[in-house]
Write a protein that holds these residues in place. Structure first.
Motif, short mmCIF file in Angstrom:
data_model
loop_
_atom_site.label_atom_id
_atom_site.label_comp_id
_atom_site.label_asym_id
_atom_site.label_seq_id
_atom_site.Cartn_x
_atom_site.Cartn_y
_atom_site.Cartn_z
N GLY A 164 35.07 -6.34 -25.86
CA GLY A 164 34.97 -5.34 -27.33
C GLY A 164 33.58 -4.59 -27.33
N HIS A 165 32.55 -5.03 -26.78
CA HIS A 165 31.41 -4.25 -26.75
C HIS A 165 30.86 -3.62 -25.44
CE1 HIS A 165 30.81 -5.30 -31.02
NE2 HIS A 165 31.26 -6.50 -30.79
N THR A 166 31.97 -3.05 -24.87
CA THR A 166 31.60 -2.26 -23.70
C THR A 166 31.83 -0.81 -24.26
OG1 THR A 166 33.93 -2.40 -22.83
CG2 THR A 166 32.23 -3.92 -21.99
N ASP A 174 29.87 4.57 -34.59
CA ASP A 174 28.70 3.56 -34.79
C ASP A 174 29.46 2.39 -34.89
OD1 ASP A 174 26.65 5.19 -35.05
OD2 ASP A 174 27.06 5.49 -36.97
N CYS A 175 29.20 1.20 -33.99
CA CYS A 175 29.26 -0.04 -34.10
C CYS A 175 28.58 -1.03 -34.90
CB CYS A 175 29.71 -0.69 -32.58
SG CYS A 175 30.40 -2.18 -32.26
N GLY A 176 28.96 -2.09 -35.21
CA GLY A 176 28.38 -3.02 -35.88
C GLY A 176 27.19 -3.66 -35.14
N CYS A 177 27.04 -3.68 -33.84
CA CYS A 177 26.36 -4.22 -32.88
C CYS A 177 24.91 -3.50 -32.89
CB CYS A 177 26.93 -4.58 -31.59
SG CYS A 177 27.30 -2.93 -30.50
N GLY A 178 25.23 -2.03 -33.38
CA GLY A 178 24.13 -1.31 -33.29
C GLY A 178 24.06 -0.15 -32.07
N GLY A 181 30.12 3.65 -29.78
CA GLY A 181 31.29 3.86 -28.83
C GLY A 181 31.83 2.72 -28.34
N CYS A 182 31.58 1.68 -29.12
CA CYS A 182 32.13 0.48 -28.26
C CYS A 182 33.64 0.40 -28.50
CB CYS A 182 31.76 -0.67 -29.07
SG CYS A 182 29.85 -1.32 -28.57
N LEU A 183 34.45 -0.40 -27.83
CA LEU A 183 35.86 -0.63 -27.45
C LEU A 183 36.45 -1.05 -28.88
CD1 LEU A 183 38.54 -0.36 -25.91
CD2 LEU A 183 38.19 -2.95 -25.40
ZN LIG Z 1 29.56 -2.79 -30.26
#
Ligand SMILES: [Zn+2]
Length: 318
Positions: A164-166, A174-178, A181-183
Protein backbone atom coordinates in the motif's frame (compact mmCIF):
# COMPACT_ATOMS: atom_id res chain seq x y z
CA UNK A 1 -12.37 -34.46 25.71
CA UNK A 2 -11.00 -30.93 25.97
CA UNK A 3 -11.54 -28.87 22.84
CA UNK A 4 -8.51 -26.77 21.94
CA UNK A 5 -8.94 -23.17 20.83
CA UNK A 6 -7.05 -19.93 20.35
CA UNK A 7 -8.12 -16.32 20.80
CA UNK A 8 -7.78 -13.90 17.91
CA UNK A 9 -7.69 -10.18 18.71
CA UNK A 10 -8.03 -7.39 16.16
CA UNK A 11 -7.04 -3.99 17.48
CA UNK A 12 -8.59 -1.24 15.41
CA UNK A 13 -8.55 2.53 15.83
CA UNK A 14 -12.01 2.58 17.40
CA UNK A 15 -12.84 -0.96 18.50
CA UNK A 16 -10.94 -4.05 19.55
CA UNK A 17 -12.67 -7.24 18.51
CA UNK A 18 -11.89 -10.70 19.80
CA UNK A 19 -13.00 -14.22 18.94
CA UNK A 20 -12.55 -17.68 20.47
CA UNK A 21 -11.71 -19.86 17.48
CA UNK A 22 -11.37 -23.64 17.07
CA UNK A 23 -8.69 -25.30 15.01
CA UNK A 24 -11.10 -25.56 12.07
CA UNK A 25 -11.86 -21.83 12.08
CA UNK A 26 -15.18 -21.90 13.91
CA UNK A 27 -15.79 -18.80 16.06
CA UNK A 28 -17.73 -19.98 19.13
CA UNK A 29 -17.59 -16.72 21.03
CA UNK A 30 -16.94 -13.17 19.96
CA UNK A 31 -17.04 -9.73 21.51
CA UNK A 32 -15.40 -6.33 21.51
CA UNK A 33 -14.31 -3.46 23.72
CA UNK A 34 -13.52 0.12 22.80
CA UNK A 35 -9.87 0.90 21.94
CA UNK A 36 -10.10 4.53 23.04
CA UNK A 37 -10.30 6.40 26.32
CA UNK A 38 -7.81 4.55 28.54
CA UNK A 39 -5.11 6.09 30.71
CA UNK A 40 -2.46 4.26 28.71
CA UNK A 41 -1.76 1.00 26.90
CA UNK A 42 -1.26 -0.87 30.22
CA UNK A 43 -4.74 0.12 31.30
CA UNK A 44 -6.21 -0.96 27.94
CA UNK A 45 -4.54 -4.40 28.14
CA UNK A 46 -5.74 -4.84 31.74
CA UNK A 47 -9.37 -4.20 30.77
CA UNK A 48 -9.07 -6.37 27.66
CA UNK A 49 -7.52 -9.32 29.51
CA UNK A 50 -10.11 -9.09 32.32
CA UNK A 51 -12.85 -9.36 29.69
CA UNK A 52 -11.10 -12.32 28.09
CA UNK A 53 -10.51 -14.08 31.43
CA UNK A 54 -14.20 -13.89 32.36
CA UNK A 55 -15.06 -15.65 29.11
CA UNK A 56 -12.18 -18.13 29.29
CA UNK A 57 -13.57 -19.21 32.70
CA UNK A 58 -17.02 -19.95 31.25
CA UNK A 59 -15.52 -22.44 28.80
CA UNK A 60 -12.77 -23.83 31.05
CA UNK A 61 -14.57 -27.13 31.81
CA UNK A 62 -14.27 -28.55 28.32
CA UNK A 63 -12.14 -26.03 26.36
CA UNK A 64 -8.39 -25.52 26.51
CA UNK A 65 -6.88 -22.20 25.43
CA UNK A 66 -3.62 -22.65 23.51
CA UNK A 67 -2.55 -19.08 22.86
CA UNK A 68 -3.45 -15.58 21.76
CA UNK A 69 -2.85 -14.00 18.35
CA UNK A 70 -3.05 -10.23 18.00
CA UNK A 71 -3.36 -8.23 14.80
CA UNK A 72 -2.71 -4.50 15.18
CA UNK A 73 -1.68 -1.61 12.95
CA UNK A 74 2.14 -1.40 12.85
CA UNK A 75 2.37 -4.61 14.91
CA UNK A 76 5.89 -6.04 14.76
CA UNK A 77 6.11 -9.82 14.86
CA UNK A 78 9.74 -9.91 15.99
CA UNK A 79 9.60 -7.38 18.83
CA UNK A 80 5.99 -7.92 19.94
CA UNK A 81 5.61 -4.15 19.83
CA UNK A 82 3.15 -1.79 18.20
CA UNK A 83 5.36 0.93 16.82
CA UNK A 84 4.04 4.46 16.28
CA UNK A 85 0.59 3.37 15.09
CA UNK A 86 -1.03 6.40 13.46
CA UNK A 87 -4.63 5.45 14.41
CA UNK A 88 -4.05 4.51 18.04
CA UNK A 89 -3.86 6.78 21.08
CA UNK A 90 -0.71 5.12 22.47
CA UNK A 91 2.47 7.00 21.81
CA UNK A 92 5.81 5.58 20.65
CA UNK A 93 6.57 1.90 21.05
CA UNK A 94 4.28 -0.34 23.13
CA UNK A 95 5.25 -3.94 23.93
CA UNK A 96 1.81 -5.47 23.64
CA UNK A 97 2.99 -9.08 23.91
CA UNK A 98 4.75 -8.51 27.27
CA UNK A 99 1.77 -6.57 28.62
CA UNK A 100 -0.63 -9.33 27.64
CA UNK A 101 1.55 -12.11 29.08
CA UNK A 102 1.50 -10.39 32.49
CA UNK A 103 -2.21 -11.18 32.62
CA UNK A 104 -2.48 -14.40 30.61
CA UNK A 105 0.54 -16.67 30.79
CA UNK A 106 0.34 -18.42 27.40
CA UNK A 107 2.00 -18.00 23.99
CA UNK A 108 1.10 -14.54 22.63
CA UNK A 109 2.08 -13.39 19.16
CA UNK A 110 1.59 -10.07 17.42
CA UNK A 111 1.60 -9.06 13.78
CA UNK A 112 -0.09 -6.42 11.66
CA UNK A 113 -3.71 -6.92 10.66
CA UNK A 114 -3.04 -7.64 6.98
CA UNK A 115 -0.45 -10.30 7.80
CA UNK A 116 -2.96 -11.93 10.16
CA UNK A 117 -5.52 -11.82 7.34
CA UNK A 118 -3.09 -13.58 5.00
CA UNK A 119 -2.62 -16.43 7.47
CA UNK A 120 -6.40 -16.61 7.93
CA UNK A 121 -6.80 -16.94 4.17
CA UNK A 122 -4.19 -19.71 4.14
CA UNK A 123 -5.65 -21.77 7.00
CA UNK A 124 -9.37 -21.10 6.68
CA UNK A 125 -9.99 -19.31 3.37
CA UNK A 126 -9.34 -19.50 -0.36
CA UNK A 127 -5.57 -19.94 -0.07
CA UNK A 128 -5.77 -23.41 1.52
CA UNK A 129 -3.03 -25.51 -0.01
CA UNK A 130 -1.28 -22.54 -1.65
CA UNK A 131 2.39 -21.87 -0.88
CA UNK A 132 2.70 -18.54 -2.68
CA UNK A 133 0.10 -15.83 -2.64
CA UNK A 134 -0.45 -12.18 -1.81
CA UNK A 135 -3.34 -10.93 0.33
CA UNK A 136 -4.45 -7.33 -0.11
CA UNK A 137 -7.02 -5.45 1.97
CA UNK A 138 -8.77 -2.54 0.32
CA UNK A 139 -10.23 -0.66 3.29
CA UNK A 140 -9.63 2.77 4.79
CA UNK A 141 -6.04 2.01 3.85
CA UNK A 142 -4.39 -0.65 1.72
CA UNK A 143 -2.71 -3.45 3.68
CA UNK A 144 -0.96 -6.53 2.42
CA UNK A 145 0.51 -9.82 3.57
CA UNK A 146 2.83 -11.89 1.40
CA UNK A 147 3.16 -15.67 1.73
CA UNK A 148 6.17 -17.12 -0.04
CA UNK A 149 7.27 -20.77 0.01
CA UNK A 150 4.48 -21.43 2.54
CA UNK A 151 5.64 -18.77 4.99
CA UNK A 152 4.54 -15.27 5.76
CA UNK A 153 7.28 -12.84 4.76
CA UNK A 154 8.31 -10.64 7.72
CA UNK A 155 11.59 -9.43 6.32
CA UNK A 156 14.66 -8.24 8.16
CA UNK A 157 12.85 -5.99 10.64
CA UNK A 158 9.33 -7.41 10.67
CA UNK A 159 7.61 -4.86 8.45
CA UNK A 160 7.79 -6.59 5.04
CA UNK A 161 4.88 -6.35 2.63
CA UNK A 162 3.67 -2.76 2.72
CA UNK A 163 2.47 -2.78 -0.88
CA UNK A 164 0.00 0.00 0.00
CA UNK A 165 2.98 2.30 0.47
CA UNK A 166 4.78 1.62 -2.76
CA UNK A 167 4.72 4.37 -5.40
CA UNK A 168 1.77 4.00 -7.75
CA UNK A 169 1.93 7.48 -9.30
CA UNK A 170 5.04 9.65 -9.59
CA UNK A 171 4.65 12.77 -7.42
CA UNK A 172 1.02 11.83 -6.85
CA UNK A 173 -1.35 12.40 -3.94
CA UNK A 174 -0.16 13.17 -0.41
CA UNK A 175 -0.15 10.03 1.74
CA UNK A 176 -0.57 9.75 5.51
CA UNK A 177 2.92 8.21 5.65
CA UNK A 178 4.46 11.50 4.49
CA UNK A 179 5.26 10.45 0.92
CA UNK A 180 3.48 11.24 -2.35
CA UNK A 181 1.74 8.86 -4.74
CA UNK A 182 1.40 5.72 -2.58
CA UNK A 183 -0.93 3.00 -3.89
CA UNK A 184 -3.11 3.49 -0.80
CA UNK A 185 -4.01 7.04 -1.82
CA UNK A 186 -5.63 5.70 -5.03
CA UNK A 187 -7.05 2.26 -4.32
CA UNK A 188 -8.32 2.40 -0.73
CA UNK A 189 -11.97 3.24 -0.04
CA UNK A 190 -10.83 6.79 0.71
CA UNK A 191 -8.57 6.82 -2.37
CA UNK A 192 -11.45 6.07 -4.74
CA UNK A 193 -13.41 8.94 -3.16
CA UNK A 194 -10.45 11.27 -3.83
CA UNK A 195 -10.52 10.10 -7.46
CA UNK A 196 -14.26 10.81 -7.63
CA UNK A 197 -13.80 14.36 -6.34
CA UNK A 198 -11.02 14.99 -8.88
CA UNK A 199 -13.03 13.58 -11.79
CA UNK A 200 -16.17 15.55 -10.86
CA UNK A 201 -14.08 18.70 -10.66
CA UNK A 202 -12.31 18.36 -14.00
CA UNK A 203 -15.16 17.24 -16.25
CA UNK A 204 -18.53 18.88 -16.19
CA UNK A 205 -20.63 15.99 -17.50
CA UNK A 206 -23.91 15.11 -15.88
CA UNK A 207 -23.35 12.49 -13.20
CA UNK A 208 -25.51 10.99 -10.52
CA UNK A 209 -22.70 11.74 -8.06
CA UNK A 210 -23.37 15.47 -8.49
CA UNK A 211 -26.58 15.04 -6.51
CA UNK A 212 -24.47 14.73 -3.37
CA UNK A 213 -22.46 17.17 -1.36
CA UNK A 214 -18.80 16.28 -2.10
CA UNK A 215 -18.27 15.52 1.61
CA UNK A 216 -21.01 12.87 1.45
CA UNK A 217 -19.53 10.81 -1.37
CA UNK A 218 -18.47 7.30 -0.35
CA UNK A 219 -17.12 4.30 -2.23
CA UNK A 220 -20.57 2.72 -1.82
CA UNK A 221 -22.27 5.65 -3.59
CA UNK A 222 -19.74 5.42 -6.43
CA UNK A 223 -20.46 1.71 -6.70
CA UNK A 224 -24.23 2.27 -6.76
CA UNK A 225 -23.82 4.88 -9.51
CA UNK A 226 -21.59 2.52 -11.54
CA UNK A 227 -24.20 -0.24 -11.29
CA UNK A 228 -26.70 2.19 -12.87
CA UNK A 229 -24.26 2.84 -15.71
CA UNK A 230 -23.16 6.31 -14.64
CA UNK A 231 -20.24 7.13 -16.96
CA UNK A 232 -18.22 9.12 -14.44
CA UNK A 233 -18.56 6.37 -11.81
CA UNK A 234 -17.48 3.74 -14.36
CA UNK A 235 -14.43 5.82 -15.26
CA UNK A 236 -13.57 6.23 -11.56
CA UNK A 237 -13.57 2.45 -11.14
CA UNK A 238 -11.64 1.92 -14.36
CA UNK A 239 -8.92 4.34 -13.23
CA UNK A 240 -8.74 2.71 -9.78
CA UNK A 241 -8.51 -0.77 -11.33
CA UNK A 242 -5.77 0.42 -13.70
CA UNK A 243 -3.65 1.78 -10.84
CA UNK A 244 -4.12 -1.38 -8.76
CA UNK A 245 -3.55 -3.74 -11.72
CA UNK A 246 -0.36 -1.93 -12.63
CA UNK A 247 1.00 -2.11 -9.06
CA UNK A 248 0.06 -5.80 -8.78
CA UNK A 249 1.88 -6.52 -12.05
CA UNK A 250 5.00 -5.19 -10.31
CA UNK A 251 4.29 -7.02 -7.04
CA UNK A 252 4.12 -10.33 -8.92
CA UNK A 253 7.75 -9.92 -9.94
CA UNK A 254 8.97 -10.18 -6.34
CA UNK A 255 7.48 -13.51 -5.25
CA UNK A 256 5.74 -15.02 -8.32
CA UNK A 257 2.47 -15.77 -6.48
CA UNK A 258 -0.11 -18.31 -7.60
CA UNK A 259 -2.90 -15.90 -6.70
CA UNK A 260 -3.63 -12.46 -5.31
CA UNK A 261 -6.57 -12.25 -2.91
CA UNK A 262 -8.45 -8.99 -2.59
CA UNK A 263 -10.35 -8.31 0.61
CA UNK A 264 -12.75 -5.49 1.55
CA UNK A 265 -15.79 -3.68 0.24
CA UNK A 266 -14.17 -2.59 -3.02
CA UNK A 267 -13.05 -6.15 -3.81
CA UNK A 268 -16.68 -7.24 -3.81
CA UNK A 269 -17.35 -5.05 -6.85
CA UNK A 270 -16.42 -7.92 -9.17
CA UNK A 271 -17.39 -6.43 -12.51
CA UNK A 272 -15.82 -3.04 -11.68
CA UNK A 273 -12.75 -4.14 -9.72
CA UNK A 274 -11.73 -7.82 -9.75
CA UNK A 275 -12.15 -8.36 -13.48
CA UNK A 276 -10.65 -5.07 -14.71
CA UNK A 277 -7.79 -5.34 -12.17
CA UNK A 278 -6.97 -8.72 -13.70
CA UNK A 279 -7.10 -7.26 -17.22
CA UNK A 280 -4.85 -4.34 -16.33
CA UNK A 281 -2.44 -6.59 -14.45
CA UNK A 282 -2.13 -8.79 -17.55
CA UNK A 283 -1.61 -5.71 -19.71
CA UNK A 284 1.34 -4.46 -17.65
CA UNK A 285 2.86 -7.73 -16.45
CA UNK A 286 6.17 -9.17 -17.57
CA UNK A 287 5.79 -11.84 -20.29
CA UNK A 288 7.02 -14.75 -18.18
CA UNK A 289 4.13 -14.23 -15.70
CA UNK A 290 1.34 -13.68 -18.25
CA UNK A 291 -1.89 -15.62 -17.60
CA UNK A 292 -0.40 -17.41 -14.61
CA UNK A 293 -1.59 -15.33 -11.65
CA UNK A 294 -5.20 -15.48 -10.43
CA UNK A 295 -7.00 -12.50 -8.92
CA UNK A 296 -9.52 -13.86 -6.40
CA UNK A 297 -11.91 -12.44 -3.82
CA UNK A 298 -10.99 -13.30 -0.23
CA UNK A 299 -13.10 -16.11 1.20
CA UNK A 300 -12.93 -14.72 4.72
CA UNK A 301 -16.13 -13.18 6.08
CA UNK A 302 -16.02 -9.39 6.19
CA UNK A 303 -16.76 -8.97 9.91
CA UNK A 304 -14.63 -11.90 11.08
CA UNK A 305 -11.56 -11.85 8.85
CA UNK A 306 -9.21 -9.95 11.15
CA UNK A 307 -10.15 -11.93 14.26
CA UNK A 308 -10.05 -15.30 12.48
CA UNK A 309 -6.76 -14.26 10.90
CA UNK A 310 -5.22 -13.43 14.28
CA UNK A 311 -6.48 -16.75 15.69
CA UNK A 312 -5.14 -18.63 12.65
CA UNK A 313 -1.86 -16.83 13.07
CA UNK A 314 -1.39 -18.28 16.58
CA UNK A 315 -2.31 -21.79 15.33
CA UNK A 316 0.42 -21.30 12.76
CA UNK A 317 2.95 -20.42 15.49
CA UNK A 318 2.34 -23.06 18.18
ZN1 LIG B 1 2.19 6.05 1.96
Amino acid sequence: MMKEYTIGIDIGGTNTAFGFVTKTGEVFLDGSITTRGYKNAEHFVEILSNTLKENIKIYSNDHKLKGIGIGAPNGNYYSGCVEFAPNLEWEGIVNLVDLMKKHIDLPVFLTNDANAGAIGEMLFGGAKGMNDFIYITLGTGVGSGIVSNGKLVYGHDGFAGEIGHTFAVTDGRDCGCGRKGCLETYTSATGIVRTALEFLEKDKRQSELRMYDPAEITSKLIYDAAVKGDKTALEIFDYTAMILGRSLADAVAYTSPEAIFLFGGLAKAKEFMLHPVKQYMEKYILNIYKNKVKILPSELKEGQAAVIGAAAFIWNEI
